[in-house]
Every structure is written in C-alpha cells, then in structure tokens.
Motif scaffolding. Structure first.
Motif, PDB file in Angstrom:
ATOM      1  N   TYR A  25       1.151  -1.361   0.241  1.00 33.62           N
ATOM      2  CA  TYR A  25      -0.173  -0.153   0.296  1.00 33.62           C
ATOM      3  C   TYR A  25       1.023   1.355  -0.184  1.00 33.62           C
ATOM      4  O   TYR A  25       0.515   2.472  -0.414  1.00 33.62           O
ATOM      5  N   PHE A  26       2.197   1.328   0.081  1.00 34.15           N
ATOM      6  CA  PHE A  26       3.297   2.401   0.193  1.00 34.15           C
ATOM      7  C   PHE A  26       3.228   2.327  -1.305  1.00 34.15           C
ATOM      8  O   PHE A  26       3.120   1.664  -1.830  1.00 34.15           O
ATOM      9  N   LEU A  27       2.889   4.034  -1.619  1.00 34.07           N
ATOM     10  CA  LEU A  27       3.486   4.308  -2.777  1.00 34.07           C
ATOM     11  C   LEU A  27       5.010   4.535  -2.799  1.00 34.07           C
ATOM     12  O   LEU A  27       5.489   5.221  -2.270  1.00 34.07           O
ATOM     13  N   TYR A  28       6.070   4.647  -3.371  1.00 32.49           N
ATOM     14  CA  TYR A  28       7.874   4.498  -3.366  1.00 32.49           C
ATOM     15  C   TYR A  28       7.404   4.535  -5.191  1.00 32.49           C
ATOM     16  O   TYR A  28       7.350   3.958  -5.724  1.00 32.49           O
ATOM     17  N   ASN A  29       7.657   6.224  -5.243  1.00 36.66           N
ATOM     18  CA  ASN A  29       8.191   6.182  -6.912  1.00 36.66           C
ATOM     19  C   ASN A  29       9.344   7.373  -6.577  1.00 36.66           C
ATOM     20  O   ASN A  29       9.766   8.089  -7.806  1.00 36.66           O
ATOM     21  N   SER A  30      10.372   7.687  -5.870  1.00 35.65           N
ATOM     22  CA  SER A  30      11.498   8.508  -5.694  1.00 35.65           C
ATOM     23  C   SER A  30      12.529   8.309  -7.774  1.00 35.65           C
ATOM     24  O   SER A  30      12.470   7.072  -7.972  1.00 35.65           O
ATOM     25  N   THR A  31      13.087   9.349  -7.854  1.00 40.21           N
ATOM     26  CA  THR A  31      13.663   9.002  -9.269  1.00 40.21           C
ATOM     27  C   THR A  31      14.941   9.114  -8.897  1.00 40.21           C
ATOM     28  O   THR A  31      15.844   8.481 -10.274  1.00 40.21           O
ATOM     29  N   THR A  32      15.314   9.403  -7.861  1.00 41.38           N
ATOM     30  CA  THR A  32      16.602   8.756  -7.514  1.00 41.38           C
ATOM     31  C   THR A  32      17.306   7.588  -7.756  1.00 41.38           C
ATOM     32  O   THR A  32      18.035   7.305  -7.078  1.00 41.38           O
ATOM     33  N   GLN A  33      16.244   7.476  -6.552  1.00 39.49           N
ATOM     34  CA  GLN A  33      16.705   5.633  -6.015  1.00 39.49           C
ATOM     35  C   GLN A  33      15.473   4.816  -6.441  1.00 39.49           C
ATOM     36  O   GLN A  33      14.208   4.702  -5.674  1.00 39.49           O
ATOM     37  N   SER A  34      15.390   3.824  -7.035  1.00 40.67           N
ATOM     38  CA  SER A  34      13.646   3.338  -7.871  1.00 40.67           C
ATOM     39  C   SER A  34      13.977   2.134  -7.050  1.00 40.67           C
ATOM     40  O   SER A  34      12.875   1.446  -7.664  1.00 40.67           O
ATOM     41  N   LYS A  35      15.348   1.035  -7.009  1.00 40.58           N
ATOM     42  CA  LYS A  35      15.055   0.013  -6.493  1.00 40.58           C
ATOM     43  C   LYS A  35      16.233  -0.813  -4.989  1.00 40.58           C
ATOM     44  O   LYS A  35      16.802  -0.065  -5.673  1.00 40.58           O
ATOM     45  N   PHE A  36      15.887  -1.068  -4.732  1.00 40.91           N
ATOM     46  CA  PHE A  36      16.951  -2.004  -3.709  1.00 40.91           C
ATOM     47  C   PHE A  36      17.040  -2.975  -3.775  1.00 40.91           C
ATOM     48  O   PHE A  36      15.915  -3.740  -4.098  1.00 40.91           O
ATOM     49  N   MET A  37      17.884  -3.554  -4.272  1.00 43.63           N
ATOM     50  CA  MET A  37      17.731  -5.413  -3.693  1.00 43.63           C
ATOM     51  C   MET A  37      18.719  -5.457  -3.196  1.00 43.63           C
ATOM     52  O   MET A  37      20.253  -4.995  -2.957  1.00 43.63           O
ATOM     53  N   VAL A  38      18.379  -6.927  -1.980  1.00 43.86           N
ATOM     54  CA  VAL A  38      19.836  -7.452  -1.310  1.00 43.86           C
ATOM     55  C   VAL A  38      20.010  -8.893  -2.295  1.00 43.86           C
ATOM     56  O   VAL A  38      19.766  -9.952  -2.674  1.00 43.86           O
ATOM     57  N   PRO A  39      20.941  -9.155  -2.285  1.00 41.07           N
ATOM     58  CA  PRO A  39      21.882 -10.443  -3.057  1.00 41.07           C
ATOM     59  C   PRO A  39      22.423 -11.389  -2.139  1.00 41.07           C
ATOM     60  O   PRO A  39      23.131 -10.612  -1.540  1.00 41.07           O
ATOM     61  N   LEU A  40      21.677 -12.578  -2.079  1.00 40.47           N
ATOM     62  CA  LEU A  40      22.450 -13.260  -1.335  1.00 40.47           C
ATOM     63  C   LEU A  40      22.882 -14.388  -1.966  1.00 40.47           C
ATOM     64  O   LEU A  40      22.004 -14.882  -2.966  1.00 40.47           O
ATOM     65  N   ASN A  41      23.967 -15.666  -1.327  1.00 40.60           N
ATOM     66  CA  ASN A  41      24.506 -16.623  -2.113  1.00 40.60           C
ATOM     67  C   ASN A  41      23.479 -17.535  -1.592  1.00 40.60           C
ATOM     68  O   ASN A  41      22.957 -17.574   0.383  1.00 40.60           O
ATOM     69  N   PRO A  42      22.998 -18.579  -1.909  1.00 38.38           N
ATOM     70  CA  PRO A  42      21.456 -19.827  -1.718  1.00 38.38           C
ATOM     71  C   PRO A  42      22.507 -20.381  -0.138  1.00 38.38           C
ATOM     72  O   PRO A  42      21.798 -20.503   1.167  1.00 38.38           O
ATOM     73  N   ALA A  43      23.717 -20.650  -0.166  1.00 37.00           N
ATOM     74  CA  ALA A  43      24.662 -20.867   1.508  1.00 37.00           C
ATOM     75  C   ALA A  43      24.777 -19.577   2.318  1.00 37.00           C
ATOM     76  O   ALA A  43      24.389 -19.844   4.081  1.00 37.00           O
ATOM     77  N   ASP A  44      23.996 -18.417   1.449  1.00 42.35           N
ATOM     78  CA  ASP A  44      24.019 -17.287   3.533  1.00 42.35           C
ATOM     79  C   ASP A  44      22.979 -17.413   3.333  1.00 42.35           C
ATOM     80  O   ASP A  44      22.618 -16.136   4.248  1.00 42.35           O
ATOM     81  N   VAL A  45      21.578 -17.661   3.152  1.00 46.22           N
ATOM     82  CA  VAL A  45      20.416 -17.394   3.452  1.00 46.22           C
ATOM     83  C   VAL A  45      19.752 -18.536   4.737  1.00 46.22           C
ATOM     84  O   VAL A  45      20.177 -19.044   4.785  1.00 46.22           O
ATOM     85  N   PRO A  46      19.384 -17.866   5.216  1.00 48.71           N
ATOM     86  CA  PRO A  46      19.007 -18.365   6.835  1.00 48.71           C
ATOM     87  C   PRO A  46      18.025 -18.789   7.208  1.00 48.71           C
ATOM     88  O   PRO A  46      17.146 -18.762   5.468  1.00 48.71           O
ATOM     89  N   GLY A  47      17.687 -20.113   7.840  1.00 48.41           N
ATOM     90  CA  GLY A  47      16.836 -20.827   7.692  1.00 48.41           C
ATOM     91  C   GLY A  47      15.653 -19.483   8.370  1.00 48.41           C
ATOM     92  O   GLY A  47      14.182 -20.361   7.873  1.00 48.41           O
ATOM     93  N   THR A  48      15.594 -18.991   9.176  1.00 47.49           N
ATOM     94  CA  THR A  48      14.682 -17.697   9.574  1.00 47.49           C
ATOM     95  C   THR A  48      16.054 -16.301   9.554  1.00 47.49           C
ATOM     96  O   THR A  48      16.267 -16.114  10.059  1.00 47.49           O
ATOM     97  N   MET A  49      14.949 -15.633   8.528  1.00 48.01           N
ATOM     98  CA  MET A  49      15.189 -14.383   8.413  1.00 48.01           C
ATOM     99  C   MET A  49      14.134 -13.262   9.087  1.00 48.01           C
ATOM    100  O   MET A  49      13.458 -13.349   9.393  1.00 48.01           O
ATOM    101  N   ARG A  50      14.842 -12.710  10.165  1.00 43.38           N
ATOM    102  CA  ARG A  50      14.477 -11.967  10.948  1.00 43.38           C
ATOM    103  C   ARG A  50      14.301 -10.221   9.967  1.00 43.38           C
ATOM    104  O   ARG A  50      15.323  -9.606   9.655  1.00 43.38           O
ATOM    105  N   ILE A  51      13.140  -9.590   9.919  1.00 36.24           N
ATOM    106  CA  ILE A  51      12.787  -8.484   9.332  1.00 36.24           C
ATOM    107  C   ILE A  51      12.176  -7.411  10.356  1.00 36.24           C
ATOM    108  O   ILE A  51      11.245  -7.412  10.632  1.00 36.24           O
ATOM    109  N   VAL A  52      13.278  -6.318  10.077  1.00 30.33           N
ATOM    110  CA  VAL A  52      12.479  -4.853  10.898  1.00 30.33           C
ATOM    111  C   VAL A  52      12.467  -3.657  10.110  1.00 30.33           C
ATOM    112  O   VAL A  52      12.736  -3.381   8.900  1.00 30.33           O
ATOM    113  N   VAL A  53      11.192  -3.387   9.998  1.00 30.22           N
ATOM    114  CA  VAL A  53      10.270  -1.979   9.299  1.00 30.22           C
ATOM    115  C   VAL A  53      10.327  -1.070  10.004  1.00 30.22           C
ATOM    116  O   VAL A  53       9.415  -1.326  11.007  1.00 30.22           O
TER     117      VAL A  53
END
Length: 204
Positions: free
Chosen positions: A149-177
C-alpha cells in the motif's frame, strides 16, 4: 512329474512378466525424483520454490503495510522462513541457472523492473544468475512480487536489492520495518544478525 514342471514354468513366466513391469515403473519413478532439468519434477520443484518466494514476499510486504498503516515512528518486526531457497542445487536445476543467487527486492514505480499491473511499490523475492536480473513476469519467471500500500516512486533510487548466495540465506530471517521520517527509504541486510532492515518514508 511333467505336469508339475509345466506349472512351475508357467509361474516363472508370469513372475518374470510382473517383475519386468515393476522394474520399468521403478526406473521411471527414479528418473522423476532425480530433478533432471528435462523431467517433470523440475517443474514441480520450480512451483514449490515459487510458493516459498511468495510466502517470504507476503511477510515482508505485510510488515511494510502494517508500519504504513500505523504512521510515522512505528516499527514492526516479523520473521520469514527459508527452505528450498537455501539449496543451490535445487535452484540451478529448477531454473537452469549456472550461478544461482537469491534476490530480495523493494521496487519503486519508476524502476524498469516494476511489474505491469502494479500500482504501488512492490516487494519481490526471486532467483537469478548473479550477473543477470530476475524475471518477474511471463512463463519463464524466476521470482514472485507482492504489491504494498506504500507508494514509492523516487527518481533518485527506484529499486533496492539484497543479493544472497543460497548458502548465506538463513533458515529464519528477522525483518525489521520502520517509518523514520528522519531517514530516507532504504533496505539493507545484516548478515551477522540475519536481519533485513527496511525504512519507509511516504512522499519520498
């Protein structure tokens, strides 16, 4: 004596026929569970991975929506669980990738990757080769997106990406928003605490 021999021969022939049929079925079953890229099981594996991607994307998008609904200064912590996305071999065979990477994305409306049909910013969870972006639409898609529901349309940064190798993906990830008006929109991952941090700022 001759009658008994004929009966034994008939039983042996029937046994060999049944055994041959069972052997053929066994070989076919082994091929199906082998996760060969051309076997039906690869398609099933891709569907299972997509369901896991959808589950994680829903958790992240749900946390963003909750913070957005509560207003400035609010903060929410949730947890996402990973299973198949941690297995490099599964990702390679399901999507025919040579160097699979798990990508967590927060995409604004001005980004070229922004999916058709969405109106507000989206959260996407995808797999792709480390040198290539994910496919979020079409029959060959490797990721799943969920609209927020959050509208984000900034022209300076339109995408954020966190790339992870499969081996580095945790079984449980904590997400703080959180919604900290003093900070810009951002998304970052702390590998030590296995925490994904997201800040939203409506109007940015």
């Amino acid at each position: 004596m001759g009658l008994v021999l004929r009966r034994r021969g008939q039983i042996s022939l029937e046994f060999m026929l049944v055994f041959s049929i069972m052997l053929i079925m066994l070989l076919y079953s082994v091929k199906n569970v082998g996760f060969d890229s051309s076997s039906p099981s690869s398609g099933t594996l891709a569907i299972q991975i997509a369901l896991e991607e959808k589950s994680v994307a829903n958790v992240i998008a749900g946390a963003i929506d909750q913070v957005y609904a509560q207003g400035p200064g609010s903060k929410v912590t949730v947890y996402a669980h990973f299973n198949l996305l941690r297995n490099s071999e599964y990702l390679s065979k399901a999507f025919n990738l040579t160097s699979p990477q798990v990508q967590l994305l927060f995409i604004g409306t001005n980004d070229p990757l922004f999916p058709t049909g969405a109106e507000n910013s989206v959260v996407a969870v995808a797999v792709a080769n480390s040198t290539v972006g994910p496919m979020l639409t079409g029959s060959n898609r490797t990721g799943v997106w969920v609209q927020t529901y959050f509208l984000y349309n900034s022209t300076t940064q339109s995408k954020f990406m966190v790339p992870l190798n499969p081996a580095d993906v945790p079984g449980t990830m904590r997400i703080v928003v959180e919604w900290n008006p003093e900070l810009p929109v951002s998304m970052a991952y702390n590998a030590t605490s296995k925490t994904l941090y997201i800040n939203i700022k409506p109007g940015a």
